[in-house]
Design a protein around this motif. Structure first.
Motif, PDB file in Angstrom:
ATOM      1  N   ALA A  31     -54.817 -38.725  57.370  1.00 53.58           N
ATOM      2  CA  ALA A  31     -56.196 -38.412  56.991  1.00 53.58           C
ATOM      3  C   ALA A  31     -56.204 -37.317  55.933  1.00 53.58           C
ATOM      4  N   THR A  32     -56.775 -37.643  54.767  1.00 50.07           N
ATOM      5  CA  THR A  32     -56.954 -36.653  53.702  1.00 50.07           C
ATOM      6  C   THR A  32     -58.444 -36.548  53.401  1.00 50.07           C
ATOM      7  N   GLU A  33     -58.803 -35.711  52.430  1.00 48.76           N
ATOM      8  CA  GLU A  33     -60.216 -35.579  52.065  1.00 48.76           C
ATOM      9  C   GLU A  33     -60.790 -36.866  51.498  1.00 48.76           C
ATOM     10  N   SER A  34     -59.966 -37.661  50.820  1.00 54.71           N
ATOM     11  CA  SER A  34     -60.485 -38.826  50.098  1.00 54.71           C
ATOM     12  C   SER A  34     -60.200 -40.171  50.750  1.00 54.71           C
ATOM     13  N   ALA A  35     -59.290 -40.229  51.719  1.00 53.01           N
ATOM     14  CA  ALA A  35     -58.948 -41.530  52.307  1.00 53.01           C
ATOM     15  C   ALA A  35     -58.288 -41.363  53.671  1.00 53.01           C
ATOM     16  N   ILE A  36     -58.405 -42.406  54.460  1.00 57.75           N
ATOM     17  CA  ILE A  36     -57.721 -42.502  55.747  1.00 57.75           C
ATOM     18  C   ILE A  36     -56.780 -43.698  55.629  1.00 57.75           C
ATOM     19  N   LEU A  37     -55.487 -43.461  55.803  1.00 58.58           N
ATOM     20  CA  LEU A  37     -54.480 -44.512  55.681  1.00 58.58           C
ATOM     21  C   LEU A  37     -53.904 -44.804  57.059  1.00 58.58           C
ATOM     22  N   LEU A  38     -53.961 -46.075  57.476  1.00 54.68           N
ATOM     23  CA  LEU A  38     -53.396 -46.502  58.752  1.00 54.68           C
ATOM     24  C   LEU A  38     -52.167 -47.355  58.468  1.00 54.68           C
ATOM     25  N   ASN A  39     -51.034 -47.024  59.080  1.00 54.73           N
ATOM     26  CA  ASN A  39     -49.786 -47.759  58.903  1.00 54.73           C
ATOM     27  C   ASN A  39     -49.266 -48.225  60.252  1.00 54.73           C
ATOM     28  N   GLN A  40     -48.738 -49.451  60.279  1.00 56.37           N
ATOM     29  CA  GLN A  40     -48.075 -49.976  61.475  1.00 56.37           C
ATOM     30  C   GLN A  40     -46.949 -50.903  61.032  1.00 56.37           C
ATOM     31  N   TYR A  41     -45.776 -50.704  61.636  1.00 55.97           N
ATOM     32  CA  TYR A  41     -44.623 -51.550  61.325  1.00 55.97           C
ATOM     33  C   TYR A  41     -44.832 -52.934  61.914  1.00 55.97           C
ATOM     34  N   ASP A  42     -44.560 -53.971  61.122  1.00 57.78           N
ATOM     35  CA  ASP A  42     -44.652 -55.364  61.558  1.00 57.78           C
ATOM     36  C   ASP A  42     -43.234 -55.913  61.658  1.00 57.78           C
ATOM     37  N   ALA A  43     -42.722 -56.024  62.882  1.00 55.32           N
ATOM     38  CA  ALA A  43     -41.341 -56.469  63.102  1.00 55.32           C
ATOM     39  C   ALA A  43     -41.133 -57.923  62.677  1.00 55.32           C
ATOM     40  N   ARG A  44     -42.168 -58.739  62.770  1.00 59.56           N
ATOM     41  CA  ARG A  44     -42.024 -60.152  62.375  1.00 59.56           C
ATOM     42  C   ARG A  44     -41.698 -60.312  60.912  1.00 59.56           C
ATOM     43  N   ASN A  45     -42.288 -59.449  60.076  1.00 60.75           N
ATOM     44  CA  ASN A  45     -42.062 -59.519  58.633  1.00 60.75           C
ATOM     45  C   ASN A  45     -41.172 -58.395  58.126  1.00 60.75           C
ATOM     46  N   ASP A  46     -40.721 -57.528  59.017  1.00 59.18           N
ATOM     47  CA  ASP A  46     -39.860 -56.395  58.681  1.00 59.18           C
ATOM     48  C   ASP A  46     -40.449 -55.553  57.548  1.00 59.18           C
ATOM     49  N   ARG A  47     -41.726 -55.190  57.701  1.00 56.14           N
ATOM     50  CA  ARG A  47     -42.383 -54.334  56.719  1.00 56.14           C
ATOM     51  C   ARG A  47     -43.515 -53.567  57.389  1.00 56.14           C
ATOM     52  N   THR A  48     -43.956 -52.533  56.729  1.00 56.93           N
ATOM     53  CA  THR A  48     -45.071 -51.739  57.216  1.00 56.93           C
ATOM     54  C   THR A  48     -46.360 -52.272  56.602  1.00 56.93           C
ATOM     55  N   VAL A  49     -47.347 -52.481  57.444  1.00 61.81           N
ATOM     56  CA  VAL A  49     -48.656 -52.949  57.005  1.00 61.81           C
ATOM     57  C   VAL A  49     -49.581 -51.739  56.910  1.00 61.81           C
ATOM     58  N   SER A  50     -50.355 -51.655  55.829  1.00 59.27           N
ATOM     59  CA  SER A  50     -51.234 -50.507  55.601  1.00 59.27           C
ATOM     60  C   SER A  50     -52.661 -50.959  55.367  1.00 59.27           C
ATOM     61  N   ILE A  51     -53.585 -50.108  55.763  1.00 57.63           N
ATOM     62  CA  ILE A  51     -55.001 -50.294  55.449  1.00 57.63           C
ATOM     63  C   ILE A  51     -55.558 -48.928  55.079  1.00 57.63           C
ATOM     64  N   THR A  52     -56.403 -48.897  54.053  1.00 59.55           N
ATOM     65  CA  THR A  52     -57.003 -47.648  53.594  1.00 59.55           C
ATOM     66  C   THR A  52     -58.506 -47.716  53.813  1.00 59.55           C
ATOM     67  N   LEU A  53     -59.041 -46.672  54.446  1.00 56.54           N
ATOM     68  CA  LEU A  53     -60.476 -46.564  54.693  1.00 56.54           C
ATOM     69  C   LEU A  53     -61.015 -45.342  53.972  1.00 56.54           C
ATOM     70  N   SER A  54     -62.262 -45.419  53.541  1.00 59.53           N
ATOM     71  CA  SER A  54     -62.921 -44.226  53.007  1.00 59.53           C
ATOM     72  C   SER A  54     -63.297 -43.340  54.195  1.00 59.53           C
ATOM     73  N   PRO A  55     -63.543 -42.067  53.951  1.00 63.91           N
ATOM     74  CA  PRO A  55     -63.988 -41.210  55.061  1.00 63.91           C
ATOM     75  C   PRO A  55     -65.259 -41.736  55.734  1.00 63.91           C
ATOM     76  N   GLU A  56     -66.134 -42.366  54.962  1.00 64.44           N
ATOM     77  CA  GLU A  56     -67.363 -42.922  55.524  1.00 64.44           C
ATOM     78  C   GLU A  56     -67.067 -44.115  56.433  1.00 64.44           C
ATOM     79  N   GLN A  57     -66.137 -44.975  56.015  1.00 69.11           N
ATOM     80  CA  GLN A  57     -65.744 -46.105  56.865  1.00 69.11           C
ATOM     81  C   GLN A  57     -65.122 -45.607  58.163  1.00 69.11           C
ATOM     82  N   TRP A  58     -64.293 -44.584  58.069  1.00 65.63           N
ATOM     83  CA  TRP A  58     -63.660 -44.008  59.262  1.00 65.63           C
ATOM     84  C   TRP A  58     -64.725 -43.453  60.208  1.00 65.63           C
TER      85      TRP A  58
END
Length: 75
Positions: A31-58
């Motif tokens: 969580a920063t002033e300008s964005a909220i970044l959510l990360n979760q590792y996806d073992a099926r695809n062997d990569r990290t999946v990310s989603i970015t939300l604005s502070p208002e969306q959060w």
């Protein structure tokens, strides 16, 4: 269970799934002033999946977790 760490420019929350099996991978929230970044590792695809939300969306997401079904607009 979760952890909270305060870094120079962000607060980092790690959500650990300690419920019953099957368990999900940890979710890391940056969580920063300008964005909220959510990360979760996806073992099926062997990569990290990310989603970015604005502070208002959060803010809306957090509020929605405690509200009944319906359509809402934050003031």
């Amino acid at each position: 269970m979760f952890t909270i760490e305060h870094e120079f420019d962000a607060t980092v929350v790690t959500l650990v799934d300690d419920g019953s099996a099957p368990l999900q991978e940890d979710v890391i929230v940056h969580a920063t002033e300008s964005a909220i970044l959510l990360n979760q590792y996806d073992a099926r695809n062997d990569r990290t999946v990310s989603i970015t939300l604005s502070p208002e969306q959060w803010r809306d997401l957090v509020a929605a977790l405690n509200l009944p079904e319906g359509v809402y607009r934050a003031k």
